[in-house]
Structures are given as structure tokens and as C-alpha cells.
Design a protein around this motif. Structure first.
Motif, PDB file in Angstrom:
ATOM      1  N   LEU A  17     -25.960 -11.617 131.648  1.00  0.00           N
ATOM      2  CA  LEU A  17     -25.809 -12.279 132.941  1.00  0.00           C
ATOM      3  C   LEU A  17     -26.388 -13.682 132.983  1.00  0.00           C
ATOM      4  N   GLN A  18     -27.370 -13.979 132.110  1.00  0.00           N
ATOM      5  CA  GLN A  18     -28.003 -15.293 132.133  1.00  0.00           C
ATOM      6  C   GLN A  18     -28.237 -15.793 130.724  1.00  0.00           C
ATOM      7  N   GLY A  19     -28.256 -17.102 130.597  1.00  0.00           N
ATOM      8  CA  GLY A  19     -28.547 -17.721 129.308  1.00  0.00           C
ATOM      9  C   GLY A  19     -27.312 -18.315 128.664  1.00  0.00           C
ATOM     10  N   ARG A  20     -27.477 -18.770 127.446  1.00  0.00           N
ATOM     11  CA  ARG A  20     -26.411 -19.426 126.699  1.00  0.00           C
ATOM     12  C   ARG A  20     -25.223 -18.508 126.470  1.00  0.00           C
ATOM     13  N   GLU A  21     -25.473 -17.212 126.312  1.00  0.00           N
ATOM     14  CA  GLU A  21     -24.418 -16.248 126.011  1.00  0.00           C
ATOM     15  C   GLU A  21     -23.910 -15.533 127.260  1.00  0.00           C
ATOM     16  N   LYS A  22     -24.077 -16.140 128.422  1.00  0.00           N
ATOM     17  CA  LYS A  22     -23.664 -15.558 129.696  1.00  0.00           C
ATOM     18  C   LYS A  22     -22.180 -15.175 129.651  1.00  0.00           C
ATOM     19  N   GLY A  23     -21.883 -13.980 130.142  1.00  0.00           N
ATOM     20  CA  GLY A  23     -20.504 -13.512 130.205  1.00  0.00           C
ATOM     21  C   GLY A  23     -20.060 -12.738 128.978  1.00  0.00           C
ATOM     22  N   GLN A  24     -20.870 -12.692 127.958  1.00  0.00           N
ATOM     23  CA  GLN A  24     -20.502 -11.994 126.730  1.00  0.00           C
ATOM     24  C   GLN A  24     -21.080 -10.585 126.726  1.00  0.00           C
ATOM     25  N   TYR A  25     -20.581  -9.792 125.798  1.00  0.00           N
ATOM     26  CA  TYR A  25     -21.068  -8.425 125.620  1.00  0.00           C
ATOM     27  C   TYR A  25     -21.857  -8.336 124.319  1.00  0.00           C
ATOM     28  N   ALA A  26     -22.833  -7.435 124.309  1.00  0.00           N
ATOM     29  CA  ALA A  26     -23.643  -7.203 123.122  1.00  0.00           C
ATOM     30  C   ALA A  26     -24.065  -5.738 123.113  1.00  0.00           C
ATOM     31  N   VAL A  27     -24.731  -5.342 122.030  1.00  0.00           N
ATOM     32  CA  VAL A  27     -25.171  -3.967 121.851  1.00  0.00           C
ATOM     33  C   VAL A  27     -26.689  -3.945 121.707  1.00  0.00           C
ATOM     34  N   VAL A  28     -27.333  -2.985 122.363  1.00  0.00           N
ATOM     35  CA  VAL A  28     -28.777  -2.816 122.234  1.00  0.00           C
ATOM     36  C   VAL A  28     -29.053  -2.197 120.863  1.00  0.00           C
ATOM     37  N   ILE A  29     -29.792  -2.934 120.015  1.00  0.00           N
ATOM     38  CA  ILE A  29     -30.105  -2.394 118.693  1.00  0.00           C
ATOM     39  C   ILE A  29     -31.579  -2.029 118.549  1.00  0.00           C
ATOM     40  N   LYS A  30     -32.412  -2.477 119.519  1.00  0.00           N
ATOM     41  CA  LYS A  30     -33.825  -2.123 119.482  1.00  0.00           C
ATOM     42  C   LYS A  30     -34.405  -2.290 120.882  1.00  0.00           C
ATOM     43  N   ILE A  31     -35.300  -1.390 121.244  1.00  0.00           N
ATOM     44  CA  ILE A  31     -36.003  -1.494 122.513  1.00  0.00           C
ATOM     45  C   ILE A  31     -37.420  -1.956 122.196  1.00  0.00           C
TER      46      ILE A  31
END
Length: 111
Positions: A17-31
Motif C-alpha cells: 500500500l505504501q512505498g516505492r513498490e506501491k500497488g504491487q503484490y509480494a509474498v511473505v517469506i519471513k516474519i
């Protein structure tokens, strides 16, 4: 799903939702802790160089990639190809089913 009351899980797809990569999708690989997670998408953000992101700056989707999750739990690693495949599968199954005018426009990159 509200980002403040959700608990992140390995392999979960998120919408940035925020930052340079706003609007993109990603995967949680570590908490990291109760505030931060590490994200990767397999393209710009490879597994070897994930992005540390505040949980308040991402939206957790109701979609967990079983391939990515099982790979992370078994070996502690995941290939970039699996990350790309998981995001593409999510976009094909979920995002394209949303009606036009909804919050997500179906595009992966905003370049």
C-alpha cells in the motif's frame, strides 16, 4: 481483511500500500516480529534480497501459497520461480475475478 488485526503467515500474498513498490503484490517469506515482515516477489525482490516492510503498509490477502509455505517450512528456502508462480496464480484466480472498479486493478507492476 484488515491489516491491523491480521496475523501474517509464511507464503501469504500481500498487496503493498505504501512505498516505492506501491500497488504491487509480494509474498511473505519471513516474519521478523509483530511489526515487520520480509517480502519477496521473485522478480525485482529476489529471495536473497527481500524487503523489510511494516505490517501497516501492506494489505494481507486471504490467499496463502501452499507451495511457497511448504518449501519454506521444509528447507527454509524458496525459489524465485515459485514466488513468481504463486503471485501469477493469485492474480489469475483472485484478482481477475474482482469486478472493475474494485480496489485492485489486476496489474502486477505499476511501472
Amino acid at each position: 481483511m484488515n491489516e491491523t488485526d491480521s496475523v501474517p503467515q509464511l507464503g501469504q500474498i500481500v498487496h503493498i500500500l505504501q512505498g516505492r513498490e506501491k500497488g504491487q503484490y509480494a509474498v511473505v517469506i519471513k516474519i521478523v516480529d509483530d511489526r515487520y515482515v520480509m517480502l519477496a516477489d521473485g522478480e525485482k525482490r529476489k529471495y536473497d534480497r527481500p524487503k523489510k516492510k511494516n505490517r501497516h503498509h501492506i494489505e494481507f490477502m486471504d490467499y496463502i501459497s501452499s507451495e511457497v509455505r511448504s518449501s519454506l517450512l521444509e528447507t527454509g528456502r524458496v525459489t524465485n520461480g515459485k514466488l513468481r508462480f504463486a503471485i501469477a496464480k493469485f492474480i489469475n484466480e483472485v484478482v481477475t475475478d474482482l469486478k472493475k472498479g474494485d480496489q485492485h486493478d489486476g496489474e502486477r507492476r505499476c511501472n
